[in-house]
Design an enzyme around this catalytic site. Structure first.
Site, PDB file in Angstrom:
ATOM      1  N   ASP A  62      -9.091  -3.326   3.906  1.00  0.00           N
ATOM      2  CA  ASP A  62      -7.691  -3.376   3.475  1.00  0.00           C
ATOM      3  C   ASP A  62      -7.044  -4.535   4.238  1.00  0.00           C
ATOM      4  O   ASP A  62      -6.653  -4.379   5.398  1.00  0.00           O
ATOM      5  CB  ASP A  62      -6.998  -2.049   3.763  1.00  0.00           C
ATOM      6  N   LYS A 104       1.399  -8.528   0.321  1.00  0.00           N
ATOM      7  CA  LYS A 104       2.247  -9.281   1.236  1.00  0.00           C
ATOM      8  C   LYS A 104       2.133 -10.802   1.061  1.00  0.00           C
ATOM      9  O   LYS A 104       2.655 -11.347   0.086  1.00  0.00           O
ATOM     10  CB  LYS A 104       1.977  -8.827   2.676  1.00  0.00           C
ATOM     11  N   TYR A 122      -2.941   2.826   7.354  1.00  0.00           N
ATOM     12  CA  TYR A 122      -2.084   3.077   6.187  1.00  0.00           C
ATOM     13  C   TYR A 122      -2.541   2.166   5.067  1.00  0.00           C
ATOM     14  O   TYR A 122      -2.664   0.958   5.267  1.00  0.00           O
ATOM     15  CB  TYR A 122      -0.631   2.794   6.547  1.00  0.00           C
TER      16      TYR A 122
HETATM   17  P1  KE4 Z   1       2.660  -1.770  -0.274  1.00  0.00           P
HETATM   18  O1  KE4 Z   1       2.381  -0.753  -1.353  1.00  0.00           O
HETATM   19  O2  KE4 Z   1       3.786  -1.317   0.652  1.00  0.00           O
HETATM   20  O3  KE4 Z   1       2.892  -3.187  -0.825  1.00  0.00           O
HETATM   21  O4  KE4 Z   1       1.365  -1.906   0.634  1.00  0.00           O
HETATM   22  C1  KE4 Z   1       0.825  -0.765   1.229  1.00  0.00           C
HETATM   23  C2  KE4 Z   1      -0.006  -1.177   2.435  1.00  0.00           C
HETATM   24  C3  KE4 Z   1      -1.379  -1.171   2.321  1.00  0.00           C
HETATM   25  N1  KE4 Z   1      -2.165  -1.551   3.359  1.00  0.00           N
HETATM   26  C4  KE4 Z   1      -1.621  -1.950   4.534  1.00  0.00           C
HETATM   27  C5  KE4 Z   1      -2.527  -2.359   5.660  1.00  0.00           C
HETATM   28  C6  KE4 Z   1      -0.220  -1.971   4.700  1.00  0.00           C
HETATM   29  O5  KE4 Z   1       0.311  -2.349   5.889  1.00  0.00           O
HETATM   30  C7  KE4 Z   1       0.610  -1.586   3.637  1.00  0.00           C
HETATM   31  C8  KE4 Z   1       2.133  -1.560   3.741  1.00  0.00           C
HETATM   32  N2  KE4 Z   1       2.659  -1.903   5.002  1.00  0.00           N
HETATM   33  C9  KE4 Z   1       3.918  -1.278   5.352  1.00  0.00           C
HETATM   34  C10 KE4 Z   1       4.284  -1.751   6.754  1.00  0.00           C
HETATM   35  N3  KE4 Z   1       3.525  -1.117   7.736  1.00  0.00           N
HETATM   36  C11 KE4 Z   1       4.975  -1.584   4.344  1.00  0.00           C
HETATM   37  C12 KE4 Z   1       6.374  -1.282   4.810  1.00  0.00           C
HETATM   38  C13 KE4 Z   1       6.982  -0.172   3.991  1.00  0.00           C
HETATM   39  O6  KE4 Z   1       6.297   0.857   3.769  1.00  0.00           O
HETATM   40  O7  KE4 Z   1       8.173  -0.330   3.628  1.00  0.00           O
END
Ligand code: KE4
Length: 428
Positions: free
Chosen positions: A239, A267, A144
């Site tokens: 990523d 994060k 993701y």
């Molecule tokens: P954000 O746009 O949510 O800040 O980041 C996206 C993203 C990109 N790359 C990786 C490896 C990530 O894990 C994420 C976001 N992680 C999720 C949890 N698995 C965020 C939780 C959510 O979607 O509320």
């Protein structure tokens, strides 16, 4: 545990926010029940709206690596806020955190700050396409990279929980430029490259996958991808939104000694405020506007509050690198303790762990990719989740997520968690 007030608050939220949440995974669709509303948090503990104390293994999905309301971060934000929250003009603190990040992470000369991991990954792919002049990308099923159109092709995390591999709204035109590979299967990557000669701008990967549970790269997998990228003039995008500043000071490039061409962050880098970033060597980053033709922008990018939180966080991690060793030791202790009690109770399971990322899968097969992650017994997971919640332990409300360990956890907290697993296991 009582969740009366959380339930009432959720009913109100659902009237004005789609699904009552601002991010789908929070809605408990993967585990059933109504989400817990948190009132405040400190260190390793959440305090919900019904007065329950919960040992937190989500930590805002990674940022709270040093615990909630970490004093140096809070103080930095409070002091900065008194001087104005955003200007839309350059500020010194952006340079300070950029210099620190560049000093901590290998193979990067410049970094651009944005407001989320999605923005970081989306911008990194646009930069890779602009730099190489090629359109296609390879991503891995179950990984993701945020909710940008190019990535919602069998994504992990919430998208997997929803079982919606291709989200509506993503056009066929967009989807055709995203090629899907199997994680830990280098032959599959080779076949995709062979079938799309000279069309692939980049391969984007979570160097340790965290959105189908925690899945480590098999030995040699990342190195083999690096070699294929060098041979075929493809950029390698790590990523590191989850792994950056968590698995090592320099992230997975340091941990595995594999060089990425572009690295994405989120994060931890924001210390709990909205910060994403992407970074690379000069010859790539100098293609970005206003220097070069690849456009990317943001009103609140690099805003002083977020930079203050991020700078305080990175400063702490940079000057106390022993945190990474403590995190590894605490997570290993938790891993061993959980494995023991699950085995003692004859619960079929497997546990994946890298550093302070860990996930429990209720299946005996080794979990190495999206297909094997999806084989986990979700009914067991749901019972496990709610049993742990009722025991005062908050884990990810989805089998397609990772637990994030914070250094604020004491060994008493870890023993409390292991005892909860032991109790819950008797009802699985
Ligand atoms: P954000 O746009 O949510 O800040 O980041 C996206 C993203 C990109 N790359 C990786 C490896 C990530 O894990 C994420 C976001 N992680 C999720 C949890 N698995 C965020 C939780 C959510 O979607 O509320």
């Amino acid at each position: 545990m009582i969740y009366k007030r959380s339930s009432a608050l959720f009913a109100e939220a659902e009237k004005v926010i789609p699904g009552g949440v601002n991010s789908p995974v929070r809605a408990f669709k993967g585990v059933g029940g109504t989400p817990v509303f948190v009132k405040e948090a400190k260190g390793a503990y959440l305090y919900d709206e019904d007065g329950n104390r919960l040992v937190d293994y989500i930590n805002s999905w990674g940022p709270m690596i040093l615990g909630h309301a970490f004093e140096p971060v809070v103080n930095a934000v409070v002091e900065k806020a008194k001087k104005g929250t955003s200007f839309g003009m350059p500020t010194e603190i952006e340079t300070q955190i950029a210099e620190l990040a560049v000093s901590m992470v290998p193979n990067i000369d410049k970094i651009r700050f944005v407001n989320s991991g999605t923005e970081a990954c989306m911008s990194a792919v646009r930069l890779a396409r602009g730099y190489t002049g090629k359109d296609k990308i390879i991503k891995f099923a179950g990984c993701y990279h945020g909710h940008s159109d190019s990535f919602l092709i069998q994504a992990g995390s919430g998208a997997s929980t929803f079982g919606s591999p291709n989200s509506p709204g993503v056009t066929k035109g967009t989807a055709k430029d995203t090629l899907l590979a199997r994680y830990n299967d280098i032959e599959n990557v080779k076949a995709l490259i062979e079938g799309n000669k000279n069309e692939i701008a980049c391969i984007i990967i979570e160097p340790v996958a965290g959105n189908m549970g925690c899945i480590p790269p098999k030995s040699g997998f990342l190195e083999a991808i690096r070699s294929l990228c060098d041979t075929h003039n493809i950029l390698l995008v790590f990523d590191e939104v989850m792994t950056g500043f968590r698995l090592a000071k320099g992230g997975c490039q340091e941990l595995f000694n594999v060089k990425a061409d572009i690295v994405c962050f989120g994060k931890v880098i924001g210390g709990g405020l909205p910060v994403g970033a992407f970074a690379a060597r000069n010859e790539i980053m100098n293609h970005l506007a206003p220097l070069g033709p690849v456009y990317q922008a943001g009103t609140l990018s690099g805003n002083p509050l977020a930079m203050a939180a991020g700078l305080a966080m990175l400063t702490e991690l940079n000057s106390h690198a022993e945190v990474f060793i403590r995190l590894e030791e605490k997570t290993a202790y938790l891993h061993e303790g959980i494995a023991k009690v699950l085995n003692d109770n004859n619960i079929t399971h497997t546990i994946n762990r890298v550093g302070s990322m860990i996930s429990v899968h209720f299946d005996e097969a080794e979990v190495v990719d999206f297909d094997t992650a999806a084989k986990g017994n979700n009914d067991t997971f749901k019972k496990f989740f709610h049993g742990m919640l009722d025991s005062g332990v908050y884990i990810a409300p989805s089998a397609f997520e990772t637990w994030f360990i914070t250094d604020a956890l004491s060994y008493e907290d870890l023993d409390f968690t292991i005892a909860a697993v032991n109790k819950v296991s008797k009802f699985l």
